[in-house]
Design an enzyme around this catalytic site. Structure first.
Site, PDB file in Angstrom:
ATOM      1  N   HIS A 242     -18.830  25.431  -8.847  1.00 30.20           N
ATOM      2  CA  HIS A 242     -18.157  25.358 -10.265  1.00 30.20           C
ATOM      3  C   HIS A 242     -17.641  23.717 -10.387  1.00 30.20           C
ATOM      4  CE1 HIS A 242     -16.780  29.507 -10.590  1.00 30.20           C
ATOM      5  NE2 HIS A 242     -16.285  29.502  -9.272  1.00 30.20           N
TER       6      HIS A 242
HETATM    7  C1  BDR Z   1     -11.962  26.970  -9.760  1.00 28.66           C
HETATM    8  O1  BDR Z   1     -11.019  27.781  -9.321  1.00 28.66           O
HETATM    9  C2  BDR Z   1     -10.874  27.057  -7.856  1.00 28.66           C
HETATM   10  O2  BDR Z   1     -10.674  28.025  -6.846  1.00 28.66           O
HETATM   11  C3  BDR Z   1     -12.322  26.364  -7.677  1.00 28.66           C
HETATM   12  O3  BDR Z   1     -12.193  25.313  -6.918  1.00 28.66           O
HETATM   13  C4  BDR Z   1     -12.603  25.929  -9.167  1.00 28.66           C
HETATM   14  O4  BDR Z   1     -12.134  24.553  -9.383  1.00 28.66           O
HETATM   15  C5  BDR Z   1     -13.206  28.227 -10.366  1.00 28.66           C
HETATM   16  O5  BDR Z   1     -12.421  28.949 -11.155  1.00 28.66           O
END
Ligand code: BDR
Ligand code: CA
Length: 312
Positions: A242
């Site tokens: 992500h």
């Molecule tokens: C987001 O949630 C976190 O767990 C990850 O680092 C990312 O920023 C994804 O949904």
């Protein structure tokens, strides 16, 4: 070419760490600071983790300011099952040589942005948006003075990853996100609709593992951890990556397809808490929000690998 000045606000976090390596190894960026927030794991741990990655990357010139360790009004929620109890997979954490820089994250954001020309400092947000909301409360002119704000958060066509409706970062502090989206900030959002297209496939992990160097070795270990938990918990052979999207877009706007929109965040209903309502029926010329709809995932990994190759 002029470097893009940047502050990264994050909650490392495995994918945040990859985002940090991407930025640490990018000569096109003037990295002014890393600020941290409680999110995936508590705030004192995310700050330490950011400093661990900074030390491994040989970038102790970049200050790390610890920020909010809890959301504006709600109880903290964590995502340790996806990031490990210490937030960095199964890496053994250590106390880095250099500590946190003085002053909280929100004040550091205000000071660094307001001291520079309007529109010149970008902010990449990889966690709950608490620090920016607090910074805007400290300095009401901040939103209009900031340059591009690139955010990892939200979901539209993909549905949520923590509830049916919500993505983790927005769910964790919906009140902060609502304040930020209602402000004058110029925001580009990389939600699950695109990050789910950036897959950590076996060949992409191997390509990082063979690069050599401590940063690439660490990145490989983190991605292996992620691969394992995504298989166990979600059943995905290749899980999504992500947070690096926020930095990749600042480095190369051609990597993503965007649509102008207006985004509002659900803060009232418990059922749909943190849902991002993405309205595309807007005037494209005046829209302050953009929603990423497509991505050149290979291009994102090429940027990450190029950065890792430059780092120790
Ligand atoms: C987001 O949630 C976190 O767990 C990850 O680092 C990312 O920023 C994804 O949904
Ligand atoms: Ca994150």
């Amino acid at each position: 070419m002029k470097k893009q000045s940047l502050i990264i606000d994050c909650d490392p976090g495995v994918d945040d760490a990859l985002g940090l390596f991407l930025a640490f190894g990018s000569p096109g960026l003037e990295l002014l600071a890393v600020t941290t927030v409680g999110g995936n794991v508590p705030g004192d741990i995310t700050a330490r983790n950011a400093r661990i990655m900074r030390q491994l990357a040989g970038r102790e010139d970049v200050p790390v300011h610890a920020g909010a360790d809890r959301p504006l009004v709600r109880e903290p929620v964590a995502a340790a099952e996806f990031h490990g109890e210490g937030g960095i997979g199964d890496m053994t954490p250590f106390e880095p040589r250099v500590g946190n820089a003085p002053g909280p994250a929100a004040q550091a954001i205000v000071d660094l942005v307001m001291a520079r020309p309007a529109g010149s400092v970008a902010l990449a947000i990889m966690g709950p948006m608490t620090n920016l909301a607090l910074a805007m409360r400290l300095e009401p002119k901040l939103a209009a003075h900031l340059g591009p704000v690139s955010v990892m958060g939200g979901a539209r066509s993909e549905g949520g990853n923590i509830t049916a409706s919500a993505e983790f970062n927005i769910y964790a502090d919906p009140d902060a996100a609502a304040e930020v989206f209602a402000s004058d900030c110029d925001i580009t959002v990389f939600g699950l609709d695109v990050t789910h297209q950036v897959r950590v496939s076996e060949d992409r992990i191997v390509a990082i593992e063979v690069l050599g160097g401590e940063s690439a070795r660490t990145a490989g270990e983190l991605l292996r951890f992620s691969q394992r938990v995504e298989r166990e918990i979600v059943g995905w052979d290749a899980g999504p990556l992500h947070d690096p999207c926020t930095v990749a877009w600042l480095l190369d706007r051609d990597l993503f397809g965007l649509k102008p929109c207006r985004i509002e965040v659900e803060t009232v209903s418990d059922l749909t808490r943190g849902h991002t309502a993405v309205e595309f029926r807007v005037d494209a010329a005046t829209a302050r929000h953009h929603w990423a709809v497509s991505v050149d995932a290979g291009g994102v990994f090429a940027r990450i690998n190029a950065s890792l190759e430059r780092l120790p």
